[in-house]
Design an enzyme around this catalytic site. Structure first.
Site: not given
Length: 315
Positions: A222, A251-252
């Site tokens: 994060g 995140g992707d």
């Protein structure tokens, strides 16, 4: 070419709202409709970087047709697996203070014949792939061992594979030694069965995933940054972000940046951090283009700050 596999894709609608008040009429200040699913987002980020990608995904009904059209419009080659059930539709509510509320539908149940066709489509499309990125939850009908079988098949064909999933699907896939696994902090804590309070806790958990079979671990922490742990050692990367508009798909985007840069070493980690930081500055699940990146703002070090407390600890 980066091939992505999204077993449970979606049609995502994102609404930007000033605040979310239960029981009240909330007027959106902006809205978007995007093709969704973690693997789909990886393909979108790869395409935004000007690289070739093919997206394998089961599609059904009117929502499935819209997903295919949206992907084609973004320059993504689609290898659809027709299914009887309709592709799920998800809703995300993004508040002005950065808080995101997501409502994810379960999606269709895949029949045995549809499951076989999905595996066969991956096999056919992987012939020209440098990487296969398998991402997201499994739809109804697929056993937790499905990802493990896919990893085994990819390695038998000589293709490297990155895996972004969690729970029993991740645990079973580890026995087939995926080349990279990409958990977030919550998934990392779940995988080792204990909370994470410091960067050192996350590092130890990543090392345990390697002991369980992962050849490399790219962990998203994060706002704290990202960790990469592999045979060569461990690195920690971070970038300052002034304003977070949406963390959907960040995140992707990071995984896409990692694979675009070769999928190993500190240079690939720096690319992952730059892509993730750029993604959170964009609305909805918009994937960053090269002009959105700020590589100069990224710091990567082999001296992992193990004593640093996580800004968002996982309890």
């Amino acid at each position: 070419m980066i091939l992505t596999v999204t077993p449970n894709p979606s049609l995502d609608r994102t609404y930007e709202v000033p605040s979310l008040d239960r029981g009240e009429v909330v007027r959106a200040t902006g809205e978007r409709m995007d093709p969704g699913g973690k693997g789909v987002n990886v393909s979108r980020a790869v395409a935004a970087a000007g690289r070739r990608t093919v997206a394998v995904l089961p599609l059904g009904g009117a929502p499935g047709a819209v997903v295919a059209d949206l992907l084609h419009a973004q320059g993504i080659e689609v290898a659809p697996v027709p299914v009887a059930g309709a592709t799920r539709s998800n809703i995300a509510l993004a508040e002005a203070d950065g808080i995101l509320t997501k409502i994810n539908a379960p999606g269709p149940e895949l029949s045995p014949a549809e499951q076989d066709l999905l595996l066969e489509t991956v096999r056919q499309q992987s012939r020209d792939a440098d990487w296969i990125a398998c991402c997201g939850s499994l739809p109804r009908g697929l056993a937790p061992s499905w990802y493990a079988e896919l990893v085994a098949r990819a390695h038998a064909a000589g293709v490297r594979i990155a895996l972004d999933t969690s729970g029993p699907a991740l645990r079973q896939a580890l026995r087939e030694r995926p080349d990279v696994v990409k958990p977030n902090a919550e998934e990392l804590a779940e995988a080792v069965g204990r909370p994470l309070a410091t960067v050192g806790d996350a590092l130890k958990a990543a090392e345990e995933l390697r002991e369980s079979g992962a050849r490399a671990v790219l962990a998203s922490l994060g706002a704290d940054g990202q960790l990469l742990v592999d045979d060569a050692g461990a690195w920690f990367g971070s970038a300052h972000v002034d304003v977070v508009r949406s963390n959907v798909g960040a995140g992707d985007s990071s995984l896409a940046g990692f694979l675009i840069a070769g999928g190993s070493g500190p240079e690939a980690l720096a690319s992952a951090v730059a892509h993730g930081a750029a993604a959170v500055r964009l609305p909805g699940s918009v994937m960053p283009a090269p002009d959105d990146l700020d590589p100069a703002a990224v710091t990567v070090t082999g001296e992992v700050p193990v004593g640093r407390a996580l800004k968002e600890p996982v309890t």
